[in-house]
Design an enzyme around this catalytic site. Structure first.
Site, short mmCIF file in Angstrom:
data_model
loop_
_atom_site.label_atom_id
_atom_site.label_comp_id
_atom_site.label_asym_id
_atom_site.label_seq_id
_atom_site.Cartn_x
_atom_site.Cartn_y
_atom_site.Cartn_z
N THR A 155 0.74 -1.25 0.06
CA THR A 155 -0.08 -0.09 0.03
C THR A 155 0.92 1.18 0.08
O THR A 155 2.07 1.08 0.62
CB THR A 155 -0.95 0.01 1.36
OG1 THR A 155 0.07 0.23 2.53
CG2 THR A 155 -1.83 -1.37 1.46
N HIS A 156 0.64 2.10 -0.85
CA HIS A 156 1.30 3.46 -0.82
C HIS A 156 2.84 3.03 -1.61
O HIS A 156 3.81 3.63 -1.31
CB HIS A 156 1.80 4.26 0.53
CG HIS A 156 0.45 4.40 1.42
ND1 HIS A 156 -0.45 5.57 1.02
CD2 HIS A 156 -0.24 3.52 2.12
CE1 HIS A 156 -1.16 5.70 1.86
NE2 HIS A 156 -1.34 4.42 2.39
N SER A 277 17.62 -1.60 -26.29
CA SER A 277 18.13 -0.31 -26.48
C SER A 277 19.18 -0.16 -27.49
O SER A 277 19.95 -1.08 -27.76
CB SER A 277 18.60 0.48 -25.13
OG SER A 277 19.49 1.26 -25.67
N LYS A 283 19.84 -3.42 -21.95
CA LYS A 283 18.56 -3.07 -21.52
C LYS A 283 17.43 -4.27 -22.21
O LYS A 283 17.89 -4.75 -23.16
CB LYS A 283 18.23 -1.59 -22.25
CG LYS A 283 18.92 -0.58 -21.60
CD LYS A 283 18.36 -0.29 -20.25
CE LYS A 283 16.83 0.43 -20.00
NZ LYS A 283 17.02 1.64 -20.32
N GLU A 290 4.71 -0.46 -21.58
CA GLU A 290 4.17 1.03 -21.57
C GLU A 290 3.44 1.47 -22.74
O GLU A 290 2.85 2.64 -22.44
CB GLU A 290 5.65 1.41 -21.83
CG GLU A 290 6.69 1.20 -20.76
CD GLU A 290 8.22 1.52 -21.02
OE1 GLU A 290 8.52 2.48 -20.81
OE2 GLU A 290 8.76 0.48 -21.80
#
Ligand code: ARG
Length: 463
Positions: A155-156, A277, A283, A290
């Protein structure tokens, strides 16, 4: 060329303005629906005695041929026509002359476009629902393979309490099942026959609208022609169902993006769903996830754009309504492709359960220590205080509950006896849950079985 409405005009339309208001470039997608609707209308006119049996037969044959041609020849549905309705009518007249010119009797494009879009959405909703079922199935598959693996919940975005990994996966499945249900409502809203409304005031021929509805598979007929010709609530509802689906996909994408970072390392994303990448050799980027997150903004934009288009319209048809189609088409394609992309990602996830289990322990068990005190008669507020102090002390020296000696437990509270340390584990924490919606292993097993049953039973509308 002549337009459907040329008779009333002295001069031809300005070419640029005509192009500006033409919708054929995009509403050609409604081609099949327009033909299906026209076939039904021809039957309606024939049954009402407005069309002769010969004319109706000629129209039926020609529309069948037009449909066939459109489905087999991708270049056929094309031309300078104003919209798909004008195209189909031109094709019909080219084939059967006067009989074709009689088809539009008592009918308006205002109801025709509503009909076409309703037919289209009924098909597309079924297709989206099938993708949603596949996504839920992929989540259930991962939940099954996760078995009894543990992870922390957040949470948070701060560690909260241990849960089963399957509980986390089924949480996303629960949201997607709600989306599926929302499309059921969107279907119900689209499932109304507008024909018989005319341009605005209704048809002046004795058309049996109930029979037309049955023929086209609609469960009911609109109740008011003025409302019907300008009602696009079914579009708004569809866009809302799509927007909320995208919001859920986006949140799921965000979880998997975060949980597959080097920092978390809870899940691995397959090479097949990541991108490298051009500069940094190390990467492996979660581009599809996304993009789903990014496209969510675009779909929400279609919903809010559409509501803004509707809000100022006076009663009756207005050309503004033509804007519904690009919003719907782009949304429906975006949602379907996004659901599929996420499904592929989920199916190919790998779980790193040593990482998730290590993260599930430690201070995430603080609530369990407090619960233990409560079980031994200590009021919860006091227990919270005691455990808070323990956490503060442990943090200061970089230790956790598992490293504490019996004396140390006792030092914090006499109720914390030798038994305490052995009880405070992540596994013990999930096993201590009681409610059916909890992460208790028996509850999660039942939830998983329910999801699997649902996947099996879900045979969504046909496309
Ligand atoms: N292309 C129009 C639309 O999408 C069809 C209806 C046209 N009706 C009219 N009165 N101009 O809304």
């Amino acid at each position: 060329m002549a337009h459907l409405w040329s008779g009333r005009f002295d001069s031809a339309p300005d070419e640029e303005v005509f192009q500006f208001q033409s919708s054929f470039a995009f509403d050609r997608r409604l081609f099949e629906d327009d033909v299906v609707g026209s076939l039904a209308w021809a039957e309606g006119l024939a049954s009402a005695g407005v069309l002769s049996a010969d004319d109706a037969a000629a129209i039926r044959a020609a529309l069948g041929e037009i449909r066939e041609r459109g489905l087999t020849d991708p270049d056929f549905v094309d031309g300078d026509d104003e919209d798909v309705h004008a195209f189909v009518e031109r094709q019909l007249i080219e084939r059967v002359g006067d009989a074709g010119k009689r088809l539009h009797t008592g009918r308006s494009r205002n109801e025709q476009v509503s009909l076409d879009l309703r037919l289209y959405l009924r098909r597309r909703i079924g297709a989206i629902q099938r993708e949603l079922v596949a996504l839920v199935d992929s989540l259930a598959g991962q939940a099954t393979s996760a078995g009894s693996a543990l992870m922390p919940s957040y949470t948070h975005l701060r560690r909260a309490q241990p849960i089963l990994v399957s509980h986390f996966l089924l949480a996303h499945a629960a949201a997607v099942r709600r989306d599926h249900g929302r499309f059921v409502s969107a279907y119900v809203e689209a499932d109304v026959l507008p024909l018989g409304s005319g341009a605005i005031a209704g048809a002046s021929y004795p058309i049996d609208t109930a029979a037309l509805a049955r023929r086209l598979g609609f469960s009911r007929v609109v109740s008011n022609s003025l409302d019907a010709t300008a009602d696009r609530d079914f579009v708004s509802t569809f866009l809302h169902a799509c927007s909320l689906t995208m919001v859920h996909l986006s949140r799921m994408a965000e979880d998997f993006i975060i949980f597959s970072t080097e920092e978390f390392g809870f899940f691995g994303l397959s090479d097949a769903v990541t991108t490298g990448s051009s500069l940094m050799p190390q990467k492996k980027n979660p581009d599809p996830l996304e993009l789903v997150r990014g496209k969510t903004g675009r779909v929400i934009g279609h919903l809010s754009g559409w509501l803004a288009t509707m809000k100022g319209l006076p009663s009756g048809y207005n050309k503004d309504l033509q804007e519904d189609k690009q919003a719907v088409f782009d949304t429906d394609e975006t949602v379907q492709r996004s659901v599929r992309a996420v499904t592929v990602v989920v199916r190919s996830l790998t779980l790193h359960d040593t990482r998730t289990e290590a993260a599930a322990s430690g201070l995430a068990l603080a609530t369990d220590v407090a619960d233990l005190l409560v079980a031994r008669g200590v009021p919860f507020r006091e227990a919270h205080e005691v455990v808070g102090r323990m956490v503060r002390d442990l943090l200061a020296v970089g230790r956790d509950f598992a490293a504490m000696t019996t004396d140390e437990w006792q030092g914090y509270h006499p109720a914390l006896d030798a038994d305490a340390a052995s009880r405070i584990t992540a596994r013990g924490s999930v096993e201590a849950r009681h409610t059916p919606q909890s992460t208790a292993p028996t509850a999660v097993a039942a939830a998983l079985a329910d999801v699997q049953r649902w996947v099996e039973e879900s045979t969504p509308g046909s496309d």
